[in-house]
Design an enzyme around this catalytic site. Structure first.
Site, PDB file in Angstrom:
ATOM      1  N   SER A 149      -1.288  18.932  12.303  1.00  0.00           N
ATOM      2  CA  SER A 149      -0.509  18.888  10.738  1.00  0.00           C
ATOM      3  C   SER A 149      -1.570  19.901  10.020  1.00  0.00           C
ATOM      4  O   SER A 149      -2.903  19.875  10.265  1.00  0.00           O
ATOM      5  CB  SER A 149      -0.511  17.547  10.227  1.00  0.00           C
ATOM      6  OG  SER A 149      -0.241  17.739   8.992  1.00  0.00           O
ATOM      7  N   TYR A 167      -3.506   8.809   7.836  1.00  0.00           N
ATOM      8  CA  TYR A 167      -2.878  10.052   8.368  1.00  0.00           C
ATOM      9  C   TYR A 167      -3.845  11.297   8.665  1.00  0.00           C
ATOM     10  O   TYR A 167      -4.142  11.628   9.516  1.00  0.00           O
ATOM     11  CB  TYR A 167      -1.692  10.465   7.860  1.00  0.00           C
ATOM     12  CG  TYR A 167      -0.614  11.337   8.409  1.00  0.00           C
ATOM     13  CD1 TYR A 167       0.128  11.213   9.713  1.00  0.00           C
ATOM     14  CD2 TYR A 167      -0.697  12.720   7.964  1.00  0.00           C
ATOM     15  CE1 TYR A 167       0.692  12.288  10.296  1.00  0.00           C
ATOM     16  CE2 TYR A 167       0.005  13.906   8.583  1.00  0.00           C
ATOM     17  CZ  TYR A 167       0.787  13.574   9.751  1.00  0.00           C
ATOM     18  OH  TYR A 167       1.335  14.460  10.480  1.00  0.00           O
TER      19      TYR A 167
END
Length: 258
Positions: A149, A167
């Site tokens: 990501s 995250y």
């Protein structure tokens, strides 16, 4: 991509979004694709949408990446079904919950964020590597691709009232894990290791509904990436000549600031 025809690929998080787009891209390249996800029924329904010449090459399997017995059962089935070898692993599964790290009562979810985004990829890679070693003994090329990501490269500014908590931590750790694996796999001349890091992508992953009263504070992006954009990035990585390794591919919408 022609050299991957008939080869066996595993895609995690295959029940929707980027994972399903990757499955379709690989099926279009005439690969055999095993989709792993918790939502087996969702994958079965998606399978019905495939062209008739692809349905018999897509194998949906229920798998919970936070459970080692579930994960190992899925790979054991693959080992028995496909002559003890596989060729491509796409570690795509991920999860994100929008709350602050310091919020009370979120300990189990924080642990799950690490298990899915980091440890799931680690354990899948360990299982896949065992089968890839067998394939490489037959002179067959193999490839592991981790879907990371943009948040594995940067930590975004806090959104009032919520956040990305662990995250970005898990995704930064996945980048470091990639480098550890690169060194451990350096002697495997037929194995390449890559990572693709998409920015904001139009999927149901991390839906804005979770932001509730803070929705108006969430950044509004025009023209986010589509799952198909990321899938084409995967095909570009796989289709590169064997003497070329796309070690890291950062893909963001043109309107996203980072």
């Amino acid at each position: 991509m022609e050299r991957w025809r008939g080869k066996v690929a595993v895609v995690t998080g295959a029940s929707g979004g980027i994972g399903w787009a990757i499955c379709k891209e690989l099926l279009n390249a005439d690969m055999i694709v095993i989709g792993l996800a918790r939502r087996l029924q969702a994958m079965e329904e998606l399978k019905t949408q495939l062209p008739s010449n692809q349905k018999d090459r897509f194998f949906p399997r229920e798998c919970d990446l936070t459970s080692l017995p579930s994960l190992r059962t899925a790979f054991h089935w693959l080992e028995q079904r496909f002559a003890q070898r596989m060729h491509v692993l796409i570690n795509n599964a991920g999860m994100c919950e929008f709350f602050k790290l310091l919020d009370a009562g979120n300990d189990e979810t924080l642990k799950q964020v690490i298990e899915v985004n980091l440890m799931g990829a680690v354990y899948c890679t360990k299982e896949a590597y065992r089968l890839m070693k067998k394939a490489m003994e037959f002179g067959e090329e193999c490839h592991v691709i981790n879907v990371n990501s943009l948040l594995g490269h940067t930590v975004p500014e806090a959104i009032p009232g919520c956040g990305f908590n662990l995250y970005p931590v898990a995704k930064h750790a996945l980048r470091a894990t990639n480098e550890v694996l690169r060194r451990e796999m350096s002697e495997d001349k037929l194995l390449r290791l890559s990572e693709i890091s998409p920015g904001l992508t139009d999927t149901d992953f991390g839906t804005k509904e979770q932001l509730s009263s803070n929705l108006d504070k969430f950044p509004n992006f025009v023209d986010p990436l589509k799952p198909e954009d990321v899938a084409r990035g995967i095909a570009f990585i796989l289709g590169s000549p064997q003497h070329v390794t796309i070690a890291e591919l950062l893909m963001v919408p043109s309107t996203e600031k980072y």
